[in-house]
Design a protein around this motif. Structure first.
Motif, PDB file in Angstrom:
ATOM      1  N   THR A 181      -5.394   4.695   8.045  1.00 15.03           N
ATOM      2  CA  THR A 181      -4.906   5.894   8.640  1.00 15.03           C
ATOM      3  C   THR A 181      -5.775   5.943  10.209  1.00 15.03           C
ATOM      4  O   THR A 181      -5.282   6.721  10.760  1.00 15.03           O
ATOM      5  N   LYS A 231      -7.282   5.797  -5.163  1.00 19.75           N
ATOM      6  CA  LYS A 231      -7.682   4.796  -4.514  1.00 19.75           C
ATOM      7  C   LYS A 231      -7.749   3.359  -5.628  1.00 19.75           C
ATOM      8  O   LYS A 231      -7.543   2.389  -5.241  1.00 19.75           O
ATOM      9  N   LYS A 250      -3.303  10.839   2.826  1.00 20.01           N
ATOM     10  CA  LYS A 250      -4.679  11.021   2.365  1.00 20.01           C
ATOM     11  C   LYS A 250      -5.490  10.101   3.145  1.00 20.01           C
ATOM     12  O   LYS A 250      -5.080   9.286   3.964  1.00 20.01           O
ATOM     13  N   TYR A 262      -8.266  -4.654   1.488  1.00 19.00           N
ATOM     14  CA  TYR A 262      -6.996  -4.585   0.901  1.00 19.00           C
ATOM     15  C   TYR A 262      -6.050  -5.943   1.019  1.00 19.00           C
ATOM     16  O   TYR A 262      -6.726  -6.722   1.215  1.00 19.00           O
ATOM     17  N   TRP A 301      -7.261   7.438   3.924  1.00 20.98           N
ATOM     18  CA  TRP A 301      -7.411   5.947   3.673  1.00 20.98           C
ATOM     19  C   TRP A 301      -7.834   5.331   4.944  1.00 20.98           C
ATOM     20  O   TRP A 301      -7.620   5.792   5.957  1.00 20.98           O
ATOM     21  N   GLU A 355     -11.732  -0.812   2.653  1.00 20.95           N
ATOM     22  CA  GLU A 355     -11.988   0.543   2.125  1.00 20.95           C
ATOM     23  C   GLU A 355     -13.181   0.678   1.753  1.00 20.95           C
ATOM     24  O   GLU A 355     -13.819  -0.178   0.718  1.00 20.95           O
ATOM     25  N   TRP A 357      -3.030  -5.206   6.749  1.00 26.05           N
ATOM     26  CA  TRP A 357      -2.912  -4.779   5.497  1.00 26.05           C
ATOM     27  C   TRP A 357      -1.361  -4.612   5.198  1.00 26.05           C
ATOM     28  O   TRP A 357      -0.652  -4.623   5.747  1.00 26.05           O
ATOM     29  N   CYS A 369      -0.125   4.675  -1.971  1.00 29.92           N
ATOM     30  CA  CYS A 369      -1.006   5.510  -1.084  1.00 29.92           C
ATOM     31  C   CYS A 369      -1.177   7.036  -1.546  1.00 29.92           C
ATOM     32  O   CYS A 369      -2.088   7.708  -1.112  1.00 29.92           O
ATOM     33  N   TYR A 408      -4.551   1.293  -6.371  1.00 33.67           N
ATOM     34  CA  TYR A 408      -4.292   0.310  -5.501  1.00 33.67           C
ATOM     35  C   TYR A 408      -5.423  -0.953  -5.577  1.00 33.67           C
ATOM     36  O   TYR A 408      -4.910  -2.095  -5.977  1.00 33.67           O
ATOM     37  N   ILE A 455       0.883   8.716   5.801  1.00 34.02           N
ATOM     38  CA  ILE A 455       0.126   8.888   4.852  1.00 34.02           C
ATOM     39  C   ILE A 455      -0.923  10.087   4.824  1.00 34.02           C
ATOM     40  O   ILE A 455      -1.699  10.141   5.883  1.00 34.02           O
ATOM     41  N   HIS A 509       0.778  -1.243   0.103  1.00 37.66           N
ATOM     42  CA  HIS A 509       0.133  -0.131  -0.122  1.00 37.66           C
ATOM     43  C   HIS A 509       0.805   1.230   0.039  1.00 37.66           C
ATOM     44  O   HIS A 509       0.414   2.374  -0.637  1.00 37.66           O
TER      45      HIS A 509
END
Ligand SMILES: O=C(O)CCC(=O)C(=O)O
Ligand SMILES: [Fe+2]
Length: 260
Positions: free
Chosen positions: A159, A77, A154, A129, A156, A123, A259, A73, A80, A152, A69
């Protein structure tokens, strides 16, 4: 300040998993978690497969099979999640007819022995994942931490965790060298600025004391540790070390999400 109440890796129990999450022990080990014969056969099959590149990391001499990931990342999205089916197929081919799925074994151990509900992370709107990448590693994995909420930017799902652990299973090791070293210094917002800019590692000056454990993994071992403890891998330039791994996040509902 020292945090650990022991300098040994401990057994997998609910009490020890709680201590690991609280930075009170250096790690957890389950010897012979997977049968040696299974690991040797997987290792043989992996060596026939060409490992993908992990070339976003300049300094880590690592190849991997599966999707990591961290590498994707910063993208949309869909990039991935668009790679997962193919990666999972490659991994399933490696286990074909061996009747053991290591990721499921880890999930079962975390819930049965570790006392925490665990599953692969999801997600919303995209699905599951990928967890359980294989890594072939040569040389030195420099001093670092892994912490999705810090690294990270963004939003996701991974996080949204309060703590980050990792599991590693070892498929081939070398005699002498290849140790995993875990330090009793915790990553914090205060020491994050010491990270080498545009890179993943930290200088040794970040360490608050000399306390560490040096683990020489053996084939079939499962090792868990807290990736917010600084750690490094003392590999050898000429010898390859193959492991399988994913991160484990402690989610707000008290469950664990995996993940890679
Ligand atoms: O290969 C290892 O022993 C540890 C790898 C690592 O850095 C991690 O799992 O976070
Ligand atoms: Fe790490």
């Amino acid at each position: 300040m020292s945090h650990w109440i022991t300098n040994e890796l401990c057994a997998l129990t609910k009490e020890n998993l709680d201590l690991l999450i609280d930075f009170k022990i250096p790690g957890i080990i389950v010897k012979n978690f997977l049968p040696k014969a299974f690991c040797q056969e997987v290792d043989r099959r992996l060596c026939e497969t060409s490992f993908g590149n992990y070339d976003h990391l300049k300094e880590i001499p690592v190849h991997h099979l599966g999707v990591c990931h961290n590498q994707w990342c910063r993208d949309e999205k869909s990039v991935y999640f668009g790679m997962i089916d193919e990666a999972q197929k490659q991994i399933d081919d490696i286990y074909q007819a061996l009747n053991i799925d290591p990721v499921q074994e880890v999930i079962s151990a975390l819930s049965n022995e570790g006392g925490y509900p665990a599953e692969v992370f999801e997600e919303e709107g995209f699905g599951k994942y990928f967890a359980g990448a294989f890594r072939s590693f040569k040389g030195h994995g420099r001093l670092h931490v892994d912490h999705a909420p810090t690294h990270i930017e963004k939003p996701w799902a991974v996080t949204e965790i309060s703590k980050q652990l990792t599991w590693n299973i070892y498929y081939s090791v070398h005699n002498g060298g290849g140790e995993l070293v875990i330090y009793d210094t915790i990553h914090t917002p205060e020491n994050e600025p010491m990270k080498v800019s545009n890179d993943y590692y930290f200088p040794y000056e970040v360490l608050e004391n000399e306390v560490c454990v040096r683990v020489q993994p053996e084939i079939g071992d499962l090792i868990l540790f807290n990736t917010q403890n600084f750690h490094e891998i003392l590999g050898q330039p000429e010898a390859t070390r193959i492991s399988q791994t994913s991160f484990i996040g402690l989610r707000n509902d008290g469950s664990l999400g995996l993940w890679s």
